[in-house]
Design a protein around this motif. Structure first.
Motif, PDB file in Angstrom:
ATOM      1  N   THR A 468      -6.736  20.639   3.538  1.00  0.00           N
ATOM      2  CA  THR A 468      -5.826  20.608   2.395  1.00  0.00           C
ATOM      3  C   THR A 468      -4.388  20.642   2.916  1.00  0.00           C
ATOM      4  O   THR A 468      -4.153  20.819   4.107  1.00  0.00           O
ATOM      5  CB  THR A 468      -6.071  21.831   1.491  1.00  0.00           C
ATOM      6  OG1 THR A 468      -6.118  23.001   2.324  1.00  0.00           O
ATOM      7  CG2 THR A 468      -7.389  21.694   0.765  1.00  0.00           C
ATOM      8  N   PRO A 470      -1.788  18.192   3.044  1.00  0.00           N
ATOM      9  CA  PRO A 470      -2.291  17.624   1.790  1.00  0.00           C
ATOM     10  C   PRO A 470      -3.799  17.375   1.861  1.00  0.00           C
ATOM     11  O   PRO A 470      -4.379  17.304   2.937  1.00  0.00           O
ATOM     12  CB  PRO A 470      -1.552  16.286   1.724  1.00  0.00           C
ATOM     13  CG  PRO A 470      -1.438  15.874   3.151  1.00  0.00           C
ATOM     14  CD  PRO A 470      -1.263  17.142   3.938  1.00  0.00           C
ATOM     15  N   SER A 471      -4.408  17.227   0.691  1.00  0.00           N
ATOM     16  CA  SER A 471      -5.787  16.749   0.674  1.00  0.00           C
ATOM     17  C   SER A 471      -5.766  15.260   1.018  1.00  0.00           C
ATOM     18  O   SER A 471      -4.761  14.577   0.845  1.00  0.00           O
ATOM     19  CB  SER A 471      -6.423  16.992  -0.683  1.00  0.00           C
ATOM     20  OG  SER A 471      -5.679  16.344  -1.678  1.00  0.00           O
ATOM     21  N   ILE A 472      -6.887  14.801   1.544  1.00  0.00           N
ATOM     22  CA  ILE A 472      -6.977  13.410   1.998  1.00  0.00           C
ATOM     23  C   ILE A 472      -7.425  12.537   0.830  1.00  0.00           C
ATOM     24  O   ILE A 472      -8.417  12.843   0.180  1.00  0.00           O
ATOM     25  CB  ILE A 472      -7.984  13.288   3.156  1.00  0.00           C
ATOM     26  CG1 ILE A 472      -7.521  14.146   4.345  1.00  0.00           C
ATOM     27  CG2 ILE A 472      -8.158  11.829   3.577  1.00  0.00           C
ATOM     28  CD1 ILE A 472      -8.589  14.319   5.413  1.00  0.00           C
TER      29      ILE A 472
ATOM     30  N   LEU B  47      -6.483  15.397  12.748  1.00  0.00           N
ATOM     31  CA  LEU B  47      -7.781  14.982  12.194  1.00  0.00           C
ATOM     32  C   LEU B  47      -8.610  14.212  13.211  1.00  0.00           C
ATOM     33  O   LEU B  47      -9.752  13.875  12.950  1.00  0.00           O
ATOM     34  CB  LEU B  47      -7.584  14.110  10.951  1.00  0.00           C
ATOM     35  CG  LEU B  47      -6.906  14.771   9.755  1.00  0.00           C
ATOM     36  CD1 LEU B  47      -6.784  13.766   8.606  1.00  0.00           C
ATOM     37  CD2 LEU B  47      -7.685  15.992   9.313  1.00  0.00           C
ATOM     38  N   TRP B 423      -1.344  12.132   8.614  1.00  0.00           N
ATOM     39  CA  TRP B 423      -1.705  13.351   7.885  1.00  0.00           C
ATOM     40  C   TRP B 423      -1.020  14.567   8.495  1.00  0.00           C
ATOM     41  O   TRP B 423      -0.536  15.451   7.773  1.00  0.00           O
ATOM     42  CB  TRP B 423      -3.234  13.528   7.877  1.00  0.00           C
ATOM     43  CG  TRP B 423      -3.681  14.734   7.102  1.00  0.00           C
ATOM     44  CD1 TRP B 423      -3.847  14.829   5.743  1.00  0.00           C
ATOM     45  CD2 TRP B 423      -4.011  16.026   7.634  1.00  0.00           C
ATOM     46  NE1 TRP B 423      -4.266  16.091   5.399  1.00  0.00           N
ATOM     47  CE2 TRP B 423      -4.375  16.845   6.536  1.00  0.00           C
ATOM     48  CE3 TRP B 423      -4.042  16.553   8.912  1.00  0.00           C
ATOM     49  CZ2 TRP B 423      -4.768  18.174   6.702  1.00  0.00           C
ATOM     50  CZ3 TRP B 423      -4.423  17.878   9.087  1.00  0.00           C
ATOM     51  CH2 TRP B 423      -4.781  18.676   7.975  1.00  0.00           C
ATOM     52  N   ALA B 426       2.463  14.756   7.411  1.00  0.00           N
ATOM     53  CA  ALA B 426       2.588  15.258   6.036  1.00  0.00           C
ATOM     54  C   ALA B 426       2.357  16.759   5.989  1.00  0.00           C
ATOM     55  O   ALA B 426       3.104  17.503   5.353  1.00  0.00           O
ATOM     56  CB  ALA B 426       1.596  14.537   5.121  1.00  0.00           C
ATOM     57  N   ARG B 427       1.322  17.210   6.678  1.00  0.00           N
ATOM     58  CA  ARG B 427       1.004  18.634   6.611  1.00  0.00           C
ATOM     59  C   ARG B 427       2.137  19.481   7.183  1.00  0.00           C
ATOM     60  O   ARG B 427       2.501  20.515   6.629  1.00  0.00           O
ATOM     61  CB  ARG B 427      -0.277  18.943   7.371  1.00  0.00           C
ATOM     62  CG  ARG B 427      -0.595  20.412   7.295  1.00  0.00           C
ATOM     63  CD  ARG B 427      -1.843  20.797   8.038  1.00  0.00           C
ATOM     64  NE  ARG B 427      -2.910  21.143   7.112  1.00  0.00           N
ATOM     65  CZ  ARG B 427      -3.945  21.923   7.451  1.00  0.00           C
ATOM     66  NH1 ARG B 427      -4.057  22.376   8.677  1.00  0.00           N
ATOM     67  NH2 ARG B 427      -4.869  22.212   6.575  1.00  0.00           N
ATOM     68  N   ALA B 479      -0.298   6.769   1.606  1.00  0.00           N
ATOM     69  CA  ALA B 479      -0.549   7.555   0.394  1.00  0.00           C
ATOM     70  C   ALA B 479      -1.799   8.413   0.573  1.00  0.00           C
ATOM     71  O   ALA B 479      -1.830   9.582   0.164  1.00  0.00           O
ATOM     72  CB  ALA B 479      -0.698   6.633  -0.810  1.00  0.00           C
ATOM     73  N   GLY B 480      -2.827   7.866   1.191  1.00  0.00           N
ATOM     74  CA  GLY B 480      -4.055   8.618   1.417  1.00  0.00           C
ATOM     75  C   GLY B 480      -3.837   9.837   2.292  1.00  0.00           C
ATOM     76  O   GLY B 480      -4.548  10.831   2.177  1.00  0.00           O
ATOM     77  N   TYR B 481      -2.842   9.745   3.170  1.00  0.00           N
ATOM     78  CA  TYR B 481      -2.553  10.862   4.069  1.00  0.00           C
ATOM     79  C   TYR B 481      -1.371  11.711   3.594  1.00  0.00           C
ATOM     80  O   TYR B 481      -0.905  12.589   4.328  1.00  0.00           O
ATOM     81  CB  TYR B 481      -2.289  10.341   5.490  1.00  0.00           C
ATOM     82  CG  TYR B 481      -3.551   9.845   6.185  1.00  0.00           C
ATOM     83  CD1 TYR B 481      -4.666  10.671   6.295  1.00  0.00           C
ATOM     84  CD2 TYR B 481      -3.623   8.567   6.722  1.00  0.00           C
ATOM     85  CE1 TYR B 481      -5.823  10.230   6.928  1.00  0.00           C
ATOM     86  CE2 TYR B 481      -4.778   8.120   7.362  1.00  0.00           C
ATOM     87  CZ  TYR B 481      -5.872   8.957   7.458  1.00  0.00           C
ATOM     88  OH  TYR B 481      -7.020   8.530   8.085  1.00  0.00           O
ATOM     89  N   GLY B 482      -0.846  11.416   2.412  1.00  0.00           N
ATOM     90  CA  GLY B 482       0.198  12.265   1.863  1.00  0.00           C
ATOM     91  C   GLY B 482       1.610  11.948   2.339  1.00  0.00           C
ATOM     92  O   GLY B 482       2.503  12.792   2.229  1.00  0.00           O
TER      93      GLY B 482
END
Lengths: 514, 514
Positions: A468, A470-472, B47, B423, B426-427, B479-482
């Motif tokens: 989470t 972000p969530s994927i 990931l 991702w 983003a995180r 977008a899928g990875y934020g």
């Protein structure tokens, strides 16, 4: 006369290779060019090497014969190692063709130079570098023979660029007979029968081709005649299931449960399976899960376990098994998505002849439980524990079996390691339905933390096991790769989405919010 | 007393490790749990392992000291090899911590067992398995010392699960002095000065810390005093650039052009660079690119090349270089997006102190040409040719240098190998602006096909070098990875998008349609 690259491919084609899962670079360009001259081999591009090696594994499991990969020197090969590790554990035949620098260029240690053999050995039963262009045909034939010989393991042939480009005779060695599984000797069968008669409680542990239809039917005969029980190995490469086949459950994953399942046996008879060992070593729990002294081998992996079971059934005087009555599946029609609901819904809607590539336990175990009563289908599981197997294996399975529906039942965390497989599904318009179990965490790690007494203690532990912030967004990722996708938040959502996906000739993805 | 995992981390922290790029599994859970007890080390989840190893490489290049990775047995390590190959070529210090089965469990060959050393050796200068829990602190210190000693290479420490869990004394070895670059001897400098005076035409080839500000200023003094010319090695690990630093172009990639650039030199003087060799071996083109007999080494990679250049400047009596007048960049304001336009627009808008992670030639070379007149910035390039470096290095660079803007100038094909890096951006809300050069092909391969006389001959060749059918939607992937993302189809689009992205504190992606 022709080029080394063309004679390599012509030899591969003559020896039964008809698909090449490729992620080539500069040192493979002559082979790429030669693919246009050898149209018997279908090139399939992966955006990442792990897609290629996993697809070759999936192809081999379903087709029963090798595909090739085409990979770029040491680093390109390295990206394919994880799924070759799984292929090795699955005893899948795979021909890896790895380009390398021109032989005369290696001494200069150019940027991409590395020790390819050191990388290849841990995942290959056979590794060689082609030493001269006029050896390419023989080396290719030798590699295919090596990977096709039971117990099968990937073979890796490194091909320097200059040998690919050299002019060589257009001579392709004639293929020999395709290797078959060694038969188990009558003496071994007879000894196993004796042990069986002497034993009070017997558990059959089935793996490899003992999980074929023929193997399972022979096992069923033995079970009905003797009252023995049977398990599948925990992570079978390929298992036939449903459609009236016996309900052979997988040996549980966690060692306490597996030990318990075997505890009463004074005979654990292995047919195509290895002696069960704990997946990880836990302090105070033995590595060997069967009771001491109980284990006996009927057939090793790679041997003809199905025939050995049939011979054992005959030795025990077991008549063919009666077809068991199959209760219909009672799948929920409404309510929240739970792993149990997903398993039951998928089992209830499974098309006949489907192939289910299972990766991850969240929905994988509930589905397996439900699927004994599903239509006849084939399941593949992650044999080596290197995650990122499920989607590539689905790619390879779909290419191996045109006309069969492939389902990838996939956990979210492990999907990320080879997410680029979605693009190959779109490009090849493969009939793959991807179900993502989106529980937004590495569930198995949170379970394992509990086992060592550290259940999500602090922020680091939480951060490293949660997917989470972000969530994927798997729907967005699928869109980026050209695969139609929807989110399902309830059982009716899933049923509707599954209906649409299974009606489509191409790929589709369903993100299941768990 | 404490646990092995905690003493490992406490030792790492005491020896200067403060970031851990992690993708752990079951066999690393005690270390994950221990990260909560050792808050001096910041855990960053990737990931996919290639994100972790590439980020550690990027961190090392910018911070000048090692981060650690945390990887899961052989297959997890294998996924990180490609970017460790680049780290090795960059002489980046990296501490790889790899969990393994409990030592007593290895003999049972459980599914995830493999030969980790065979995988690690090709990309590590130091590999060891911790043999006993009470050795963990010493082994960790030894690994950090090994990777920190010039010429630096990744070090890989394999840590069995039981040793992580064992109870050990909470004794952390005191860190010794941080290793520094060996100075080049005065005799070597003097001999180089003699050769310089005797030579008619000299080319300085700069690499490693000769491309630091100090190294470049010393080189500039030599160039101004002697009329020599200079190149950067083709793929520098880190190069300072812009803001009035001399315009040291990269030695061209293709061997013909590189040979031509060096053809007139009777002295090619290496300062931190290796003797230039052809990236690949092409029939009829020599591997060594400098004229025979012209090459002399002032400083090897890992030595103090910047100081050696300063000493050489002094030996040659070269006064400090005058600051060159810098013409402003004339970047287009309108029109179509071309690689040249992208290079100029980015150079013109580059914030002072930016770090630019370049991967791929399409826009990489035009940007480098334009960037000599940009604000002062740091460039990283792909040192080892294992693609999938650019986005992870951007992650690591951003974590190494809080407050600095990071730009990832990234080709589309190579982005796919570690796309999961988005991702982590983003995180961690990293200030990384990703520019994707979306020309929808493996451009370099199509060029290489032309070089071997097979320019997109047939359908296989086209299919394996084109990234179409379907095209990849990077906006959707982001977008899928934020990560917020837009498409730019023109120069004004790019200028507007770049303005918004650079104003944001977090990551953003711009897909540039070329």
């Amino acid at each position: 006369m022709t080029t080394g690259a063309r004679v390599l491919l012509a030899t591969a084609a003559a020896h039964g290779i008809d698909v090449c899962f490729a992620n080539p670079g500069t040192t493979e360009m002559p082979i790429v060019e030669a693919l246009d001259a050898v149209p018997a081999i279908r090139p399939v591009l992966g955006l990442f090497e792990g897609v290629c090696t996993g697809a070759a594994d999936g192809f081999a499991r379903i087709a029963g014969r090798p595909a090739s990969t085409l990979l770029h020197l040491g680093p390109g090969f390295a990206n394919g190692i994880a799924n070759l590790h799984n292929a090795r554990r699955a005893h899948s035949p795979v021909l890896n063709v790895v380009g390398d620098h021109a032989s005369w260029h290696l001494a200069y240690d150019a940027p991409l130079t590395s020790d390819i053999h050191s990388l290849a050995r841990p995942v290959s039963g056979w590794v060689a570098t082609c030493a001269a262009a006029d050896r390419l045909a023989a080396d290719t034939a030798a590699a295919i023979h090596a990977t096709s010989t039971f117990p099968r393991l990937p073979a890796t042939l490194v091909v320097p660029l200059d040998h690919q480009q050299a002019t060589v005779p257009a001579r392709v060695p004639a293929p020999g007979p395709v290797p078959t599984r060694p038969r188990v000797g009558g003496d071994v069968v007879e000894e196993c029968a004796k042990a069986f008669r002497a034993a009070h409680t017997t558990v059959l542990l089935l793996g490899d081709d003992a999980l074929s239809e023929r193997g399972q039917r022979a096992a069923a005969a033995i079970l009905q005649a003797t009252g023995a029980t049977a398990f599948s190995e925990t992570f079978p490469a390929v298992a036939e299931r449903g459609g009236g086949l016996p309900d052979v459950d997988r040996l549980p994953y966690f060692p306490e449960a597996a030990q318990k399942a075997l505890a009463d046996a004074d005979l654990v008879l292995l047919a195509g399976a290895r002696e069960p060992v704990s997946y990880f070593g836990y302090e105070g729990i033995p590595a060997l899960l069967a009771p001491p002294g109980s284990v006996r081998t009927l057939a090793r992996p790679g041997e003809d376990g199905a025939a050995a079971l049939a011979d054992l059934a005959e030795a025990l005087g077991a008549p063919p098994a009666r077809a068991a009555a199959v209760d219909p599946i009672t799948a929920p029609q409404s309510g929240e998505l739970t792993p149990q609901a997903v398993g039951a819904v998928l089992a209830a809607h499974l098309p006949d002849g489907a192939i289910v590539s299972v990766e991850g336990g969240t929905c994988g175990y509930p589905f397996f439980t439900a699927s004994a009563r599903a239509a006849r289908h084939t399941t593949t599981t992650n044999t080596g524990g290197a995650i990122g197997q499920g989607l590539p294996v689905a790619v390879g399975a779909a290419i191996a079996a045109p006309g069969r529906r492939v389902i990838a039942l996939q956990s979210d965390g492990s999907a990320q390691y080879t997410i680029q497989a979605l693009w190959t599904m779109a490009r090849e318009q493969l009939p793959v339905t991807v179900l993502i179990a989106a529980n937004q965490r590495y569930g198995v790690l949170q379970t394992e933390l509990g086992r060592i007494g550290a259940p999500l203690g602090g922020p680091a532990t939480r951060s490293l096991t949660a997917l989470t912030d972000p969530s994927i967004g798997f729907v967005e990722l699928a869109a980026g790769y050209g695969v139609p996708a929807v989110r399902a938040a309830s059982v009716p959502d899933l049923i509707a989405a599954l209906g649409r996906a299974l009606a489509s000739d191409g790929p589709a993805l369903i993100e299941m919010a768990l």
